[in-house]
Design a protein around this motif. Structure first.
Motif, mmCIF file in Angstrom:
data_model
loop_
_atom_site.group_PDB
_atom_site.id
_atom_site.type_symbol
_atom_site.label_atom_id
_atom_site.label_comp_id
_atom_site.label_asym_id
_atom_site.label_seq_id
_atom_site.Cartn_x
_atom_site.Cartn_y
_atom_site.Cartn_z
ATOM 1 N N VAL A 174 0.813 -1.213 0.000
ATOM 2 C CA VAL A 174 0.000 0.000 0.000
ATOM 3 C C VAL A 174 0.849 1.268 0.000
ATOM 4 C CG1 VAL A 174 -1.735 1.323 1.275
ATOM 5 C CG2 VAL A 174 -1.908 -1.172 1.150
ATOM 6 N N LEU A 175 1.845 1.315 0.890
ATOM 7 C CA LEU A 175 2.632 2.540 1.038
ATOM 8 C C LEU A 175 3.683 2.677 -0.063
ATOM 9 C CD1 LEU A 175 2.380 4.777 3.153
ATOM 10 C CD2 LEU A 175 4.297 3.749 4.378
ATOM 11 N N HIS A 176 4.353 1.545 -0.363
ATOM 12 C CA HIS A 176 5.409 1.596 -1.383
ATOM 13 C C HIS A 176 4.917 1.226 -2.772
ATOM 14 C CE1 HIS A 176 8.868 2.378 1.262
ATOM 15 N NE2 HIS A 176 8.225 1.649 2.155
ATOM 16 N N LYS A 177 3.688 0.708 -2.831
ATOM 17 C CA LYS A 177 3.057 0.398 -4.116
ATOM 18 C C LYS A 177 3.878 -0.578 -4.962
ATOM 19 C CE LYS A 177 0.587 4.817 -4.420
ATOM 20 N NZ LYS A 177 0.993 5.315 -3.096
ATOM 21 N N ARG A 178 4.364 -1.634 -4.328
ATOM 22 C CA ARG A 178 5.045 -2.667 -5.091
ATOM 23 C C ARG A 178 4.696 -4.060 -4.571
ATOM 24 N NH1 ARG A 178 10.594 -4.285 -3.448
ATOM 25 N NH2 ARG A 178 11.231 -3.246 -1.532
ATOM 26 N N SER A 179 5.028 -5.054 -5.351
ATOM 27 C CA SER A 179 4.609 -6.417 -5.050
ATOM 28 C C SER A 179 5.504 -7.087 -4.003
ATOM 29 C CB SER A 179 4.621 -7.262 -6.326
ATOM 30 O OG SER A 179 5.953 -7.460 -6.767
ATOM 31 N N ILE A 180 4.936 -8.104 -3.349
ATOM 32 C CA ILE A 180 5.721 -8.903 -2.411
ATOM 33 C C ILE A 180 6.757 -9.725 -3.166
ATOM 34 C CG2 ILE A 180 5.606 -10.598 -0.543
ATOM 35 C CD1 ILE A 180 4.239 -7.866 -0.027
ATOM 36 N N LEU A 181 6.454 -10.064 -4.430
ATOM 37 C CA LEU A 181 7.424 -10.799 -5.250
ATOM 38 C C LEU A 181 8.716 -10.013 -5.393
ATOM 39 C CD1 LEU A 181 8.040 -13.232 -7.103
ATOM 40 C CD2 LEU A 181 7.107 -11.888 -9.007
ATOM 41 N N SER A 182 8.619 -8.683 -5.561
ATOM 42 C CA SER A 182 9.819 -7.856 -5.697
ATOM 43 C C SER A 182 10.617 -7.797 -4.408
ATOM 44 C CB SER A 182 9.441 -6.432 -6.129
ATOM 45 O OG SER A 182 8.761 -5.740 -5.081
#
Length: 303
Positions: free
Chosen positions: A78-86
């Motif tokens: 939500v805050l960083h707007k990136r996936s857990i995969l990354s």
């Protein structure tokens, strides 16, 4: 590359500060509390903890990591707007075979080392197996240790490694900082109080080992498998009155605590066992360019 995965998200400074404080705050608070307490106060805390039934104590200690790992994942999404995969790997998908291989390797090596030690001198190692208590221990361990090790790996070798890396624009600095932080944040463990600060060499050394395999493999998979296997063996195989985990394990060490011998065993792990595991990983996964991967510069990217 693994550290560069941070560029897939929003790294505005205040987002990094909020995520770090909310997730690493429990370690920081624990670290500060430890150094503010006197030895007598710490002894009283450890005594109170030892009076709690083993399985209940383990559940109390591990269950908060469910919330912490969930919070870290939520903040990254939500805050960083990136996936857990990354946060997990630089590849297109998670390689679960690597997690299983690393897990199996440390489990087999731990059991083999224990078997050799037991065959040489079993006088201080007692059979401690209680079917009912062990079944509960096994269930708690299988369900909750993945959250505990997952949080530590995703925080130190994942989030902080990546964020510090893109700030420092190199690989050696995040490896150094996260390894030292990992060790320091374990300073409140009972082993430190019993054996002195020399044991911090083991914790920091383990941090370096986990950081090295993360950078060399460009992912958290091997570190996740190793950490889980190591902690499960610590809980299930053998326990002692002065270890970080008091459990209803299969065996119990009943000997008198010898800080020198215990510290020597930890040093053996750092200088012999860890290099052997690194060698196995390097051969299996064809690692090369060690200097570049562990100390090289990070290129600014817009992914």
């Amino acid at each position: 590359m693994f550290i560069n995965q941070a560029y897939k998200g929003d790294n505005t400074w205040w987002r990094v500060v909020i995520t770090t404080l909310l997730t690493a705050g429990i370690f920081v608070a624990n670290f500060i509390a430890y150094f503010l307490m006197s030895k007598e106060e710490m002894d009283e805390v450890y005594k109170s903890m030892s009076e709690i039934p083993n399985n209940l104590s383990l559940f109390i200690n591990l269950s908060p990591f469910i919330l912490l790992l969930g919070m870290l994942f939520l903040l990254v999404r939500v805050l960083h707007k990136r996936s857990i995969l990354s946060l997990t790997t630089s590849r297109n998908e998670v390689d679960y075979k690597k997690i299983l291989f690393s897990f199996g390797l440390i489990v087999l090596m731990t059991i083999a080392a224990f078997a050799i030690s037991y065959s040489m001198d079993s006088s201080s190692i007692l059979w401690n197996f209680n079917p009912m208590k062990f079944a509960v221990l096994f269930l708690i361990s299988i369900l909750l240790f993945p959250f505990q090790i997952g949080f530590e790996e995703y925080l130190f070798r994942g989030y902080l490694m990546q964020q510090i890396g893109i700030i420092a624009q190199n690989r050696w600095f995040p490896l150094l900082i996260t390894s030292v932080m990992f060790g320091l944040f374990h300073s409140a463990n009972p082993e430190v109080a019993n054996m002195g600060y020399g044991v911090m060499v083991f914790y920091i050394g383990t941090g370096f080992f986990l950081g090295i395999i993360t950078l060399m493999d460009e992912s958290l998979e091997l570190a996740l498998g190793f950490h889980l296997g190591n902690n499960l063996m610590a809980a299930l195989l053998i326990t002692s009155d002065f270890s970080a985990l008091h459990t209803d394990a299969v065996f119990r060490y009943s000997g008198v605590e010898n800080p020198v011998d215990m510290l020597n065993e930890m040093i053996v792990s750092i200088v012999i066992v860890y290099p052997i595991i690194l060698f196995i990983f390097a051969k299996k996964y064809n690692w090369n360019h060690w200097t570049a991967k562990l100390t090289g510069k990070i290129q600014i990217e817009n992914l």
